[in-house]
Design an enzyme around this catalytic site. Sequence first.
Site, PDB file in Angstrom:
ATOM      1  CD  GLU A 159      -3.157   1.001   1.850  1.00  0.00           C
ATOM      2  OE1 GLU A 159      -3.394  -0.120   2.324  1.00  0.00           O
ATOM      3  OE2 GLU A 159      -3.964   1.927   1.805  1.00  0.00           O
ATOM      4  N   GLY A 160       0.838   1.975  -1.065  1.00  0.00           N
ATOM      5  CA  GLY A 160       1.662   3.166  -1.170  1.00  0.00           C
ATOM      6  C   GLY A 160       0.938   4.366  -0.603  1.00  0.00           C
ATOM      7  N   GLY A 163      -2.118   4.783  -3.139  1.00  0.00           N
ATOM      8  CA  GLY A 163      -2.749   3.696  -3.880  1.00  0.00           C
ATOM      9  C   GLY A 163      -2.322   2.340  -3.358  1.00  0.00           C
ATOM     10  CB  VAL A 164      -4.110  -0.692  -2.621  1.00  0.00           C
ATOM     11  CG1 VAL A 164      -3.730  -1.982  -1.917  1.00  0.00           C
ATOM     12  CG2 VAL A 164      -4.824   0.246  -1.680  1.00  0.00           C
ATOM     13  CB  VAL A 165       0.448  -2.349  -5.743  1.00  0.00           C
ATOM     14  CG1 VAL A 165       0.824  -3.094  -7.009  1.00  0.00           C
ATOM     15  CG2 VAL A 165       0.874  -0.899  -5.844  1.00  0.00           C
ATOM     16  CG  ASP A 275       9.260   9.262  -4.901  1.00  0.00           C
ATOM     17  OD1 ASP A 275      10.196   9.426  -4.085  1.00  0.00           O
ATOM     18  OD2 ASP A 275       8.219   8.663  -4.616  1.00  0.00           O
TER      19      ASP A 275
END
Lengths: 503, 293
Positions: A159-160, A163-165, A275
């Site tokens: 989970e960034g 957003g979730v991957v 980033d």
Amino acid sequence: MENQGYSPVECIDDNNLEKNNTPEVQLTETPKTKTKKSKWESESDNDSESEQRFSKKRRKKIQDSEVDEHSQPETTESIRRLKVSNEDPFNQSPSTRSISPIAEPINDMSISSTPSPTPESTTQSFEERIIKSTPTPLPPMLTGCRSVDNYEKLNRIEEGAYGVVFRARDKATGEVVALKKLKLDKEKNGFPITSLREVHTLLLAKHPNIVNVREIVVGETLTQIFIVMDFIEHDLKSLMEDMQVPFLQSEVKTIMLQLLSAVAMLHDNWIIHRDLKTSNLLLNNRGQIKVADFGLARKYGSPLGPMTELVVTLWYRAPELLLGTKKYSTAVDMWSVGCIFGELVNKEPLLPGRTEIDQLTKIFKLLGMPNEKIWPGFSKLPHAKNIPFIKQSHNTLRSRFPYLTENGFDLIAKLLTYDPSKRITAEEALKHPYFTESPLPKDPEMFPTWPSKGGGERRKSYTSPSAPNVAHGVEKLDEEDQTLLGSIFENQGGNDYGFRLKI
Amino acid sequence: MSKLSLQNAILTYEQLETTPSKKDNIPEELEDELRRLGCDFIQSAGIVLRLPQVAMATAQVLFQRFFYVASLKKFSVRDIGMGALFLASKVSESPCKIRDLINVYNYLIRRYRNEPNEPLEYLGQVFYEMKDALVIAEMQILKKLGFNVHVQLPYGLMVNYLKVLELTDHETIPQKAWGYLNDSLRTNVYVCYQPATIACAVIWLAARIAQVKLPTSPPWWELFEAELEDMENISRHIMRLYAIRLPSNLPLSLDELEDYLKNYEDRRKSGINEINEINDNKDDLGPAPMVTM
């Protein structure tokens, strides 16, 4: 729109006819000045009133005379021009000659369906100025987003920040992909501009070392948007956490080359990633690096416009950003690349600051306190006056990398240069001698493989029998042995060590 | 290092001929008018909001594309216009505020209807309805276009071509060609041709009208990989804009469209009468005055 009953070609001929009375004279005149702009334009700008009074008969006569001329075997430039003018669709339809209402030229255009004049052979001077373009691929179709139901969710990867991957399987092909769900619930300004940039840059940035975006799919409601990307087994950060020894020098070089190649391509296309960090560098089981997470990426222009300085994860943030500059460029990515380089070599973050002040302090302690001499413009940066002064005049970078070769040290020093304008660019870094000295970069195909965390595979012990893993299971090797290990599978220009197994 | 580009989507003949609106029994003529009206609004709103022309151009292309995958009966010209401009402002890195955009649209609609200008009530119901519609429209555009919202525009190409043709210092051609590019956004040429062809077409047209002869042996446009037939076609589309005036009673919302369609034929006739009256009115929101950029 004005009436445009006459084609420019025709007008030139008419004007010349009036002056010279015979078209033959024009034949001799035009070639001399054919490349000059002045001759492209008609001599009298808009004498249409009188021209419009030309009788049809007169015009017919002119046309006939033109036909006669280009029936002659000569191939002078002017004849070709006349020929073309005669083929000009506007000349052929008689209705163009009447003073027509606004809509009529359109009708005339629709009548004319003559093929375009054939290209001539002597085109050098003009064509030279244009770079030959490559054949363009077929344009994309206009189709909407598919539904997320085309994929079967397998497991959550991470989970960034926004957003979730998920790991998922394409129901049609069986391929495993990564689904990144965008967080849109709390958006007050419509679709977030950062996600637009991410999608755009991912679509723009097709490169073997940049994660491939396949499509964007939607869920049942409008707030469910998923970016479908290739699934990559590892990210460098969690991989290094589980490794017991750092990457070999040959592996570091391969990773760095791939990273620099991707960054160079981004910068070449006016994109700053903003980033770069080890957790955003993915590694697949074929030794390929894929730069991921373009959530902060954006295009920049020349001249530089103001951009937010609150970018890049703290540990990888360039000093100019920490000091509050709003006009920065690709050099911020290069600083991050330098931090990544250091982290790959030492298997620990180079500058793990806790706060922005702490981060600056760590940088100053490592590289010495900057001043106007080594970094012109430093003291004018917004936060330059508010920072603690560190009594550290010299650079201690060398002591952090005792095992790095002179060339390797030179590269990291150039990446971690204070002055952004003097910092090495990705293009230059790719040509750095570090990458051509021994040990040479390892062939990606020869990279070791590891169990994938995201794929839900269990990590096995390092004493597993697979050969490449052994290299990472050994206690820390000294520099020379790493050289040898890196070279086992490589042909190092005749310097053949033969096959050595080191366990 | 290869230069990357995201090519513009080009429609198939079938997509072009059988639009979703056509399938919904919207007359072709009306669809054309509504497309133009929507683009007019986008261009005007962009000028009022001081957005760069790139934003307006992108928005108009998105608007045109959208109605090749969705029907005018399901999405209104007003909402998709607002959504497209809002989205395009973000895509072109010059985001505008939702509030400003809604206020400008409110003003433009009132002007189009010849109603007195009356600002929207702050935090009023109408405002919130428009805001919701805008956000939904933006998402619909993204979804229906498969996130292909990055449009290649011909402006830069055209300037380069003018340089190659040594026309940059000409009195009228660069300005005229630029104007044609702006106006061509109201047509469907962006979903039929690649930007290079469009750039050539406007130069061709501008040179023709300025009566300037460009090299024809070989034809200069071949160097930019354009075809004469395509350029003629594009020019036709552009010139047609100036020949036809938009009626002032076109429907902007879905409800209005429904009413409008109920007695389409009758309205058509009255609309034509109205056009004749309006032609004398210089303050109307027709195409010509709106191209001044």
